[in-house]
Scaffold this active site. Structure first.
Site, PDB file in Angstrom:
ATOM      1  N   LYS A 234      93.539  16.874 -19.798  1.00  0.00           N
ATOM      2  CA  LYS A 234      93.606  16.766 -18.337  1.00  0.00           C
ATOM      3  C   LYS A 234      93.795  18.143 -17.722  1.00  0.00           C
ATOM      4  CE  LYS A 234      94.266  11.977 -18.034  1.00  0.00           C
ATOM      5  NZ  LYS A 234      94.982  10.782 -17.614  1.00  0.00           N
ATOM      6  N   ASN A 235      92.761  18.905 -17.812  1.00  0.00           N
ATOM      7  CA  ASN A 235      92.815  20.289 -17.404  1.00  0.00           C
ATOM      8  C   ASN A 235      91.412  20.694 -16.980  1.00  0.00           C
ATOM      9  OD1 ASN A 235      91.992  23.053 -18.386  1.00  0.00           O
ATOM     10  ND2 ASN A 235      94.193  23.300 -18.408  1.00  0.00           N
TER      11      ASN A 235
END
Lengths: 330, 361
Positions: free
Chosen positions: A109-110
């Site tokens: 999640k980046n």
């Protein structure tokens, strides 16, 4: 991730880095919001600064960016420099995708990871298509609503292709979880954008049938209701005139022990856009009113009143809807 | 944590901490963070200005910003601004805004080589938001450079890239560009018509907005879309009925989608059929406030939900019962400000800062 055993050997003790003088971070006299940095973080970034300032595009610098990314994958400067190195070294981008697989497995999640992945896939072109589609599938097997992965998948389809099995894939995900709104969104994406299908209007009838079935199985599921409405985007008249939609609302409203909220809400919109209610529909609504409402009062107002009762969380909204009904609505 | 003797409460039946907004504890939490962020945040080192925005603006919402050394903050923030070496460089395609932290800021080095700057749109938004919050007059800031180079980041489809060296483009950065232009009172750095078109393309079939055209509606993206339109002057103030008929976006559908995000537990979710989460009380609540429809939510239920995410150490967590973090704490405070909690500054929703900071009091 590193070849130095369980405990990473400090860079200052690695012979291959002995020629490099680390560049410490200059934080200035009164830094605001200092962060407590671990020794490993500090040292890695000090060496990173050194190779960055020296513009050293070498295999060891590439390895160092991997270590820096493991510590702070959000650092876009590190990723950017990594891309410069990869270009200078003419590195194999398939291997780079292997690297991203590993980074993403612990921290997906980046935004930077996905931007980097897209950069590599874009350079590889069509030969990356199936790998990228498979990669996102793997992510969805753990988190079927992963926003970044869905963005990536949509980009792959639009930029590189691979639409052939996409509708079937959406179907498969919805079979696993009919409440998966991301899969419904992807379905909409496919039927409106796939070059292999005929577009929204061609697909509409069969999609309405599919959606109606999903709704009847779980009338409390917001996703297919919204999807149904979406099938008639910018075409309210067709929605109002579609016999399947009306009969679906009736079926749900007559069912007992199910949520009627979305059916009522859909019906309210249909009435506001000119639906002439049949006796059957009037009776179905009448059956839902707890107290005998004043006979002859208009149906849209009654629908709002029922919504106030069955959806008390939004009671003020339904009251407002009732107070702003177009005057010609029956 | 037991700092008050038993029975010191004026009423032994008064609500326990978990039942009310514990302002003092939240101030304490933010002050601790402000003094030294724990190392769990080192992965966000590059976004230090953003973390500072949460802390400073959070303290401001809690009416406790006076405890901070404002001059120190101003000089630190200004030290992160990128400046071209000369006027000609303004046309070199780079963006000259603010760096998120020292680690993306590489000054001129000894041999005179200028390392390309890594200033970022989100950091620039946060820098200006902090400066406004601590009362710095932005007209004395070098805003020409920011505005002229901001143009370099806008894409042909109207969206914005956050850094000139390349990154993903989406609604978040359209919002940053709009908020920056609004705070500087100058729209020459962006093409509003193009940005508007991009935003319209992001409205999904269900009424919410996705981060990019075609992607799933999302509370945060919807905030970025609606707040940007508001800042750019495309949404009228007032009741939804007024704005609905002539609006460039589908307001009735958006309104219905947004209200439906309040789930059975009283909290807001970012997407249909997803768990509720503290931050969406601000993102979606803010959308409803801008649309003039905040009075349609169930405030009591939201209040209750948020308190289940309030930590006994101060701050808020993402989900009930977790440890607090700075991001969710800030949006928890913002959410309580929207709920008009006494003792909190009202918030200028579309700018993400307190009202009195927005107008420069």
């Amino acid at each position: 991730m590193n070849s130095h055993g369980d405990h990473k050997m400090p860079l200052s003790q690695r012979p291959e880095w002995s020629d490099v003088t680390p560049v410490p971070q200059e934080d200035g006299p009164n830094p605001v919001l200092p962060i407590s940095l671990t020794d490993d973080f500090r040292e890695t970034m000090d060496y990173f600064r050194a190779v960055y300032l020296a513009d050293e595009r070498s295999p060891r610098a590439l390895g160092l960016t991997a270590e820096a990314i493991a510590l702070n994958a959000a650092n876009y400067t590190v990723w950017q420099f990594r891309r410069l190195i990869l270009e200078s070294l003419e590195a194999d981008l398939h291997e780079e995708l292997d690297f991203v697989d590993v980074v993403a497995s612990s921290n997906s999640k980046n935004y930077q990871i996905w931007h980097h992945r897209r950069w590599a896939a874009e350079k590889l072109g069509a030969e990356a298509t199936s790998r990228e589609l498979e990669f996102t599938k793997k992510v969805f097997s753990a988190d079927a609503k992963h926003y970044h992965a869905w963005s990536h998948r949509q980009w792959v389809l639009q930029a590189l292709g691979g639409w052939e099995d996409e509708l079937a894939y959406c179907q498969q995900l919805l079979e696993v979880d009919i409440f998966n709104n991301s899969a419904w969104n992807q379905r909409y994406f496919v039927i409106t954008r796939s070059p292999l299908l005929g577009g929204l209007e061609t697909m509409r009838d069969s999609e309405v049938s599919y959606t109606a079935e999903a709704i009847i199985s779980k009338p409390e599921n917001e996703s297919p209701w919204r999807y149904l409405r979406g099938l008639f985007k910018n075409d309210m008249q067709s929605l109002v005139n579609d016999p399947q939609v009306l009969s679906l609302c009736l079926t749900v409203l007559k069912a007992e022990n199910v949520s009627h909220v979305f059916a009522l809400s859909m019906l309210l919109d249909l009435l506001c856009h000119g639906l002439q209610p049949s006796e059957e529909l009037k009776n179905a609504i009448r059956a839902l009113t707890s107290e005998a409402g004043p006979p002859g009062s208009d149906l849209a107002r009654t629908v709002c009143s029922v919504l106030e009762r069955v959806d008390p969380m939004r009671i003020n909204y339904w009251k407002w809807r009732k107070s702003t009904l177009p005057s010609q609505v029956v | 944590m037991e700092d008050s003797p038993p029975g010191s409460s004026p009423d032994s039946n008064s609500p326990s901490r978990a039942e009310s907004f514990d302002r003092d504890r939240h101030v304490f939490f933010l002050q601790m963070m402000y003094q030294l962020m724990p190392s769990q945040y080192q992965g966000q080192e590059i976004n230090r200005l953003t973390l500072a925005y949460f802390a400073v603006s959070g303290l401001h919402i809690l009416r406790s910003v006076d405890s901070l050394h404002k001059e120190e903050i101003i000089s630190w923030v200004l030290s992160l601004q990128a400046h071209p070496m000369n006027e000609d460089l303004l046309n070199d395609g780079q963006f000259y805004g603010f760096h998120g932290s020292r680690s993306s800021q590489f000054q001129k080095i000894d041999n005179g080589v200028w390392m390309s700057n890594g200033s970022h749109l989100a950091s620039t938004y946060c820098a200006l938001a902090i400066l406004k919050t601590v009362g710095h007059d932005l007209s004395v800031t070098d805003s020409e450079t920011i505005l002229k180079s901001l143009k370099n980041l806008q894409q042909p489809d109207g969206s914005f890239m956050p850094i000139h060296s390349g990154a993903e483009t989406d609604l978040r950065f359209v919002y940053c560009a709009a908020a920056i232009s609004s705070m500087l009172g100058n729209w020459s750095g962006m093409d509003r018509e193009m940005a508007k078109e991009y935003i319209i393309n992001c409205q999904s079939y269900d009424g919410g907005f996705g981060l990019t055209p075609g992607s799933e509606s999302h509370g945060g993206a919807t905030y970025c879309a609606v707040a940007s339109l508001q800042l750019m002057g495309y949404i009228e103030d007032g009741l939804p009925s007024k704005s609905a008929s002539s609006c460039i976006i589908d307001v009735p559908l958006l309104l219905d989608w947004s209200l439906q995000r309040q789930a059975a537990d009283g909290g807001f979710q970012g997407r249909p059929n997803k768990p509720t989460d503290t931050c969406y009380a601000f993102w979606v609540g803010g959308v409803l406030r801008i649309l003039g429809a905040y009075q349609f939510i169930d405030k009591t239920a939201l209040h209750k939900f948020l308190l289940t995410c309030q930590s006994e150490y101060g701050g808020f967590s993402k989900l009930p019962g977790q440890l607090p973090d700075l991001y969710h704490s800030f949006y928890g405070f913002s959410a309580f400000s929207l709920l008009e909690k006494p003792g909190l500054h009202p918030i200028r929703v579309e700018l993400g800062i307190a009202d009195n900071a927005a107008i420069g009091l």
